[in-house]
Design a protein around this motif. Structure first.
Motif, PDB file in Angstrom:
ATOM      1  N   UNK A  54      34.703  28.902  89.112  1.00 59.12           N
ATOM      2  CA  UNK A  54      35.716  29.426  88.196  1.00 59.12           C
ATOM      3  C   UNK A  54      35.159  29.394  86.783  1.00 59.12           C
ATOM      4  N   UNK A 238      41.935  33.737  80.309  1.00 53.65           N
ATOM      5  CA  UNK A 238      42.998  33.349  81.248  1.00 53.65           C
ATOM      6  C   UNK A 238      43.533  34.593  81.957  1.00 53.65           C
ATOM      7  N   UNK A 241      41.187  35.445  84.820  1.00 54.25           N
ATOM      8  CA  UNK A 241      41.349  34.567  85.981  1.00 54.25           C
ATOM      9  C   UNK A 241      42.644  34.935  86.702  1.00 54.25           C
ATOM     10  N   UNK A 242      43.689  35.240  85.910  1.00 53.19           N
ATOM     11  CA  UNK A 242      44.964  35.625  86.525  1.00 53.19           C
ATOM     12  C   UNK A 242      44.808  36.902  87.347  1.00 53.19           C
ATOM     13  N   UNK A 245      43.348  36.196  90.701  1.00 56.59           N
ATOM     14  CA  UNK A 245      44.264  35.434  91.551  1.00 56.59           C
ATOM     15  C   UNK A 245      45.374  36.340  92.071  1.00 56.59           C
ATOM     16  N   UNK A 287      54.963  36.937  77.730  1.00 57.46           N
ATOM     17  CA  UNK A 287      54.198  35.748  78.101  1.00 57.46           C
ATOM     18  C   UNK A 287      54.871  34.990  79.231  1.00 57.46           C
ATOM     19  N   UNK A 288      56.208  34.897  79.131  1.00 59.59           N
ATOM     20  CA  UNK A 288      56.954  34.151  80.135  1.00 59.59           C
ATOM     21  C   UNK A 288      56.759  34.772  81.515  1.00 59.59           C
ATOM     22  N   UNK A 290      54.361  36.643  82.501  1.00 59.69           N
ATOM     23  CA  UNK A 290      52.968  36.490  82.907  1.00 59.69           C
ATOM     24  C   UNK A 290      52.726  35.097  83.501  1.00 59.69           C
ATOM     25  N   UNK A 291      53.213  34.079  82.796  1.00 59.39           N
ATOM     26  CA  UNK A 291      53.033  32.709  83.282  1.00 59.39           C
ATOM     27  C   UNK A 291      53.737  32.471  84.601  1.00 59.39           C
ATOM     28  N   UNK A 292      54.983  32.946  84.700  1.00 56.86           N
ATOM     29  CA  UNK A 292      55.734  32.769  85.945  1.00 56.86           C
ATOM     30  C   UNK A 292      55.025  33.457  87.101  1.00 56.86           C
ATOM     31  N   UNK A 294      51.834  33.981  87.514  1.00 52.85           N
ATOM     32  CA  UNK A 294      50.704  33.181  87.975  1.00 52.85           C
ATOM     33  C   UNK A 294      51.209  32.054  88.872  1.00 52.85           C
ATOM     34  N   UNK A 295      52.240  31.341  88.385  1.00 45.03           N
ATOM     35  CA  UNK A 295      52.745  30.198  89.147  1.00 45.03           C
ATOM     36  C   UNK A 295      53.268  30.648  90.507  1.00 45.03           C
ATOM     37  N   UNK A 298      50.544  31.755  92.953  1.00 42.97           N
ATOM     38  CA  UNK A 298      49.746  30.652  93.472  1.00 42.97           C
ATOM     39  C   UNK A 298      50.524  29.845  94.498  1.00 42.97           C
ATOM     40  N   UNK A 299      51.838  29.708  94.285  1.00 44.35           N
ATOM     41  CA  UNK A 299      52.620  28.912  95.235  1.00 44.35           C
ATOM     42  C   UNK A 299      52.902  29.710  96.508  1.00 44.35           C
TER      43      UNK A 299
END
Lengths: 333, 305
Positions: A54, A238, A241-242, A245, A287-288, A290-292, A294-295, A298-299
């Motif tokens: 990574x 970032x 990487x996102x 993923x 941003x929110x 985008x972050x959500x 990714x989370x 991944x889950x």
């Protein structure tokens, strides 16, 4: 790469290039950023998805590509500036990567994080080459006396290069080197047992991935006619990487899906925000989301959009048995 | 000489806050193997919560502990909701999910408090203490003393109390800990709570020194050079390395940068070295990784090939 896949790639690229002259400028701009994102994501995927390392220095490497290509473009080298930008980034990637050969996983990630911050800093202070915070203005390159400065020309250039990179990686995956990337990713001890030179394999991964990152940076600089430190910050690393993923690590087409998703999502939220007239919290919302994203990916879907596509395809082929589903699963590397 | 002492006190004060923040990362890494990139977000969030508390009219004595408790809650929430489902995921994915949390928390603060830097309420009295000609403002003094006390208090807790013992068991060997009746997953939650709480206090202290802005989240990233320097698994190492890095930054800012700039101006067209003190920790990080990847205090691990 299977022949069918290649033909589809050629067809898609040709179709996009063919309709390009008739596209709206905004659409052309979208095509450009998605293509640039795709090239960068393919480069990072070579290192992360295929070789298992990574890296958070992708934006820094793209910056090197952009600044090199920008300076060479201004010196009148034309399109030759793009591969040279790639070359400069490849050298930088190897310089970052070689000492990190001794490091694994977490430590390697932190080392690339450090490299990213150091590069960002260098972009700011090496005034003679980078023009500091205000950024380097890049004159559009000319091809056969025809300047590439229109959004559609940029889009055409980006798509053409994306196609080259994509098919190049497709070919690479089937070579000895491409296969040894996979073995190194899965288990270095096994790789050594099979007679693979692990250090040499990683060296090639750094070199090629850096080269592709540099090309992506070079086009992004040429398309925006500006290279500035802000544009190649940690946040962009970032993003990349996102992309891999969300798209699906280690696959050939996944990075393209991920790049489209990650670059178009902010645009879509922007449009929705304008529709409802809520510009003040727009960037927060972007941003929110985008972050959500990714989370949640991944889950719930760690293999990314490619896995979703594959499941859909399996369901379709299952309803009309044609005996082609096994090939879809063996492709899942 | 006074100038050097001046730089030293400033460096130690900031460094002790770094140490406090880095302790949390090491704590979480020790007991769950997760590298928490969201620590910077916890730092920022803690400062904003203290700010919100004092906006509501709470005195600092209440606002800071309240922020600590709220941050602890956020830490537990993060662990239960996000990290627990990813127990079996590869290291890279776990790293990335904490980055996702960083982005989400940042976006939350951006939406609620806006993008502009805010004037942080005066928590500590103005003025300065003069010792041997060195001026130490009460801000720096309290930030330094408070974070050293908190760090040491935490180390004592970890070393000498029954709960600390359970923490160490769970970190050392989760299976064995389970076998002797320690609820390991609760211990992991507790570690996240403590880590986020400490980070929140650290953020508040940093905000009293540098003002309150979203940039606090980036300062949290400096904790990474700290933990690599100290050795990823050593709490004491994080403490010492935090202080060292604070000193290094302070001396770079006060002594090294001007010297280099003079040299550069004499021989090149580069006029300024910019924020060199912000990059120096990362340069040091690279050097440490090359020469002594286990850090100063860490044990030799398998991370090095």
């Amino acid at each position: 790469m299977k022949r069918a896949q290649f033909i589809v790639g050629v067809a898609v690229a040709a179709a996009v290039l063919a309709v390009m002259p008739f596209l709206d400028r905004y659409v052309a701009y979208l095509v450009t950023i998605v293509a640039i994102g795709s090239i960068g994501a393919l480069g990072l995927n070579l290192l992360t998805g295929l070789c298992g390392q990574i890296s958070f220095a992708q934006a820094g490497l793209m910056g090197i590509g952009a600044y090199t290509a920008g300076n060479l473009c201004n010196a009148g080298l034309g399109l030759l500036a793009i591969p040279l930008g790639g070359l400069a980034a490849a050298v930088a990637s190897v310089v970052i990567g070689l000492p990190a050969l001794r490091l694994r996983g977490l430590y390697f990630a932190i080392a690339t994080l450090a490299a990213q911050f150091i590069l960002e800093y260098l972009f700011k202070i090496l005034e003679p080459l980078t023009h500091g915070i205000s950024g380097l203005l890049i004159r559009p390159p000319t091809v056969l006396g025809f300047a590439i400065q229109d959004d559609r020309a940029n889009a055409g250039l980006a798509v053409a290069l994306l196609f080259l990179v994509w098919s190049g990686i497709g070919v690479l995956r089937a070579t000895n080197l491409g296969r040894s990337f996979l073995v190194v990713r899965e288990n270095e001890i096994v790789a050594r047992g099979m007679g693979i030179d692990v250090a040499r394999t990683k060296f090639w991964a750094f070199l090629l991935s850096g080269f592709i990152a540099g090309i992506a940076g070079a086009i992004s600089g040429i398309a925006s006619r500006l290279a500035n430190p802000e544009a190649f910050s940690f946040a962009l690393s970032v993003d990349y990487v996102a992309m891999i993923i969300v798209g699906g690590q280690g696959t050939l087409t996944g990075p393209l899906l991920g790049a489209a998703f990650v670059t178009l999502l902010p645009e879509a939220i922007q449009r929705i925000g304008e529709l409802f007239n809520i510009p003040s919290i727009l960037s927060a919302l972007r941003e929110f989301a985008f972050g959500m994203l990714i989370i949640l990916f991944l889950i719930f879907e760690p293999l990314g959009l490619m896995a979703v596509v594959r499941k859909l395809r399996l369901r379709l082929t299952a309803s009309k048995p044609s005996g082609k589903s096994p090939s879809a699963t063996t492709e899942a590397v | 000489m006074t100038y050097i002492l001046q730089l030293m006190t400033a460096g130690l004060a900031v460094g002790s806050v770094y140490a406090l923040i880095a302790l949390g990362i090491v704590l979480i890494y020790k007991c769950s193997g997760v590298v928490n990139f969201a620590q910077g977000a916890f730092v920022m969030m803690g400062a904003y919560l203290t700010f919100a508390g004092s906006r509501l009219g709470l005195p600092p004595v209440l606002a800071v502990p309240l922020a600590l408790v709220l941050m602890a809650g956020i830490g537990v929430l993060a662990e239960r909701a996000v990290l627990r489902p990813m127990l079996k995921a590869p290291v890279v994915a776990v790293m990335m999910v904490t980055l996702g949390m960083l982005i989400v928390i940042r976006a939350f603060c951006l939406a609620v408090w806006g993008p502009d830097p805010l004037a942080f309420p005066r928590i500590f009295p103005d003025g300065a203490l003069e010792v041997f000609g060195v001026f130490i403002t009460y801000n720096y003094l309290t930030a330094g003393v408070l974070s050293i006390l908190l760090s040491l208090g935490f180390l004592v807790f970890y070393r000498f109390t029954p709960v600390g013992l359970m923490q160490r068991c769970a970190a050392d060997n989760p299976r064995a800990a389970l076998a002797i009746g320690i609820h390991t997953s609760n211990q992991v939650s507790l570690a996240w709570a403590m880590s986020a709480g400490l980070a929140g206090v650290g953020g508040t202290l940093l905000a009293t020194l540098n003002g309150l802005s979203l940039g606090l989240a980036d300062i949290g990233l400096i904790a990474f050079p700290v933990i690599v320097l100290g050795g990823l698994t050593s709490l004491g190492g994080a403490l010492v390395a935090g202080l060292l890095l604070g000193l290094l930054q302070s001396f770079t800012d006060g002594l090294l940068s001007p010297t280099i700039e003079d040299l550069l101006r004499a021989h090149t067209t580069i006029y300024s070295v910019g924020a060199l003190q912000q990059v120096v920790p990362y340069a040091l990080l690279v050097a440490v990784l090359l020469l002594r990847p286990q850090g100063i205090f860490g044990r030799k691990g398998s991370e090095r090939l």
